[in-house]
Design a protein around this motif. Sequence first.
Motif, PDB file in Angstrom:
ATOM      1  N   UNK A  83      42.887 -57.715 -21.280  1.00 45.36           N
ATOM      2  CA  UNK A  83      43.863 -57.945 -22.352  1.00 45.36           C
ATOM      3  C   UNK A  83      43.589 -59.261 -23.073  1.00 45.36           C
ATOM      4  N   UNK A  84      43.123 -60.276 -22.347  1.00 47.64           N
ATOM      5  CA  UNK A  84      42.725 -61.516 -23.010  1.00 47.64           C
ATOM      6  C   UNK A  84      41.554 -61.258 -23.963  1.00 47.64           C
ATOM      7  N   UNK A  85      40.645 -60.368 -23.574  1.00 44.24           N
ATOM      8  CA  UNK A  85      39.509 -60.015 -24.430  1.00 44.24           C
ATOM      9  C   UNK A  85      39.979 -59.237 -25.663  1.00 44.24           C
ATOM     10  N   UNK A  86      41.000 -58.408 -25.502  1.00 46.47           N
ATOM     11  CA  UNK A  86      41.554 -57.682 -26.650  1.00 46.47           C
ATOM     12  C   UNK A  86      42.096 -58.671 -27.673  1.00 46.47           C
ATOM     13  N   UNK A  87      42.851 -59.663 -27.215  1.00 46.83           N
ATOM     14  CA  UNK A  87      43.413 -60.662 -28.122  1.00 46.83           C
ATOM     15  C   UNK A  87      42.306 -61.476 -28.787  1.00 46.83           C
ATOM     16  N   UNK A  88      41.258 -61.794 -28.042  1.00 48.37           N
ATOM     17  CA  UNK A  88      40.136 -62.530 -28.631  1.00 48.37           C
ATOM     18  C   UNK A  88      39.412 -61.667 -29.670  1.00 48.37           C
ATOM     19  N   UNK A 102      37.557 -46.894 -30.155  1.00 47.29           N
ATOM     20  CA  UNK A 102      36.831 -46.161 -29.128  1.00 47.29           C
ATOM     21  C   UNK A 102      35.351 -46.516 -29.207  1.00 47.29           C
ATOM     22  N   UNK A 103      34.758 -46.781 -28.053  1.00 44.09           N
ATOM     23  CA  UNK A 103      33.330 -47.087 -27.980  1.00 44.09           C
ATOM     24  C   UNK A 103      32.994 -48.565 -28.020  1.00 44.09           C
ATOM     25  N   UNK A 104      34.000 -49.397 -28.270  1.00 41.95           N
ATOM     26  CA  UNK A 104      33.766 -50.836 -28.335  1.00 41.95           C
ATOM     27  C   UNK A 104      33.515 -51.390 -26.937  1.00 41.95           C
ATOM     28  N   UNK A 105      32.628 -52.368 -26.845  1.00 38.57           N
ATOM     29  CA  UNK A 105      32.367 -53.074 -25.594  1.00 38.57           C
ATOM     30  C   UNK A 105      32.935 -54.478 -25.716  1.00 38.57           C
ATOM     31  N   UNK A 106      33.768 -54.860 -24.755  1.00 40.72           N
ATOM     32  CA  UNK A 106      34.370 -56.194 -24.724  1.00 40.72           C
ATOM     33  C   UNK A 106      33.926 -56.909 -23.458  1.00 40.72           C
ATOM     34  N   UNK A 107      33.816 -58.215 -23.540  1.00 43.90           N
ATOM     35  CA  UNK A 107      33.545 -59.021 -22.358  1.00 43.90           C
ATOM     36  C   UNK A 107      34.824 -59.758 -22.011  1.00 43.90           C
ATOM     37  N   UNK A 108      35.332 -59.500 -20.811  1.00 45.34           N
ATOM     38  CA  UNK A 108      36.572 -60.125 -20.366  1.00 45.34           C
ATOM     39  C   UNK A 108      36.387 -61.592 -20.059  1.00 45.34           C
ATOM     40  N   UNK A 109      37.500 -62.282 -19.908  1.00 42.14           N
ATOM     41  CA  UNK A 109      37.441 -63.701 -19.585  1.00 42.14           C
ATOM     42  C   UNK A 109      36.864 -63.945 -18.194  1.00 42.14           C
ATOM     43  N   UNK A 110      36.733 -62.890 -17.407  1.00 43.70           N
ATOM     44  CA  UNK A 110      36.112 -62.982 -16.090  1.00 43.70           C
ATOM     45  C   UNK A 110      34.608 -62.694 -16.147  1.00 43.70           C
ATOM     46  N   UNK A 112      33.297 -59.855 -16.938  1.00 41.02           N
ATOM     47  CA  UNK A 112      33.073 -58.422 -16.758  1.00 41.02           C
ATOM     48  C   UNK A 112      32.998 -57.736 -18.122  1.00 41.02           C
ATOM     49  N   UNK A 113      32.142 -56.725 -18.216  1.00 40.77           N
ATOM     50  CA  UNK A 113      31.994 -55.962 -19.447  1.00 40.77           C
ATOM     51  C   UNK A 113      32.871 -54.713 -19.356  1.00 40.77           C
ATOM     52  N   UNK A 114      33.693 -54.528 -20.379  1.00 40.21           N
ATOM     53  CA  UNK A 114      34.592 -53.379 -20.454  1.00 40.21           C
ATOM     54  C   UNK A 114      34.161 -52.495 -21.617  1.00 40.21           C
ATOM     55  N   UNK A 115      33.886 -51.230 -21.328  1.00 39.38           N
ATOM     56  CA  UNK A 115      33.541 -50.271 -22.366  1.00 39.38           C
ATOM     57  C   UNK A 115      34.785 -49.430 -22.619  1.00 39.38           C
TER      58      UNK A 115
END
Length: 142
Positions: A83-88, A102-110, A112-115
């Motif tokens: 969720x922090x990555x969503x806000x960023x 859909x299909x976006x790749x985010x890198x979390x504050x930890x 970790x890569x979230x697809x």
Amino acid sequence: RVVETHIAMLADVIRESIERGDSLAERISAIRDAAGTSAYAAERIARTEAPRAYSAGQVQAWRDSGRPIRKRWQLSGDPCPLCEAIVAYKPVAALDEPFVPLGTTLTGTDGRVYVMDYEDVLHNPAHPNCGCDVVPEYPEED
């Protein structure tokens, strides 16, 4: 086809539970009875899908009112790295626009890569047990 039927049945159970004004415990029980699932799984579904329905209705009400022009992702008091990555990535979106497509790749504050491979993230919850919210953002002159 079995999965589609199961999803439709759970959607009906959740909708009926919301319409009755059930408590969380009653909603969990209804889901557990209908799905024959564990208490943990039923609670996860109740804590995720009911808020998803409320949020969709809330955004539709904003759209119908014609007042707010945007929606803002509001982090919970103890946000997760996703969720922090969503806000960023996009803290504010138009009412009909996803926060994360859909299909976006985010890198979390930890780190970790979230697809995001399930669906567009149009509003909360972004994941099971998500405690975030989406709030309206009004024009400055309001």
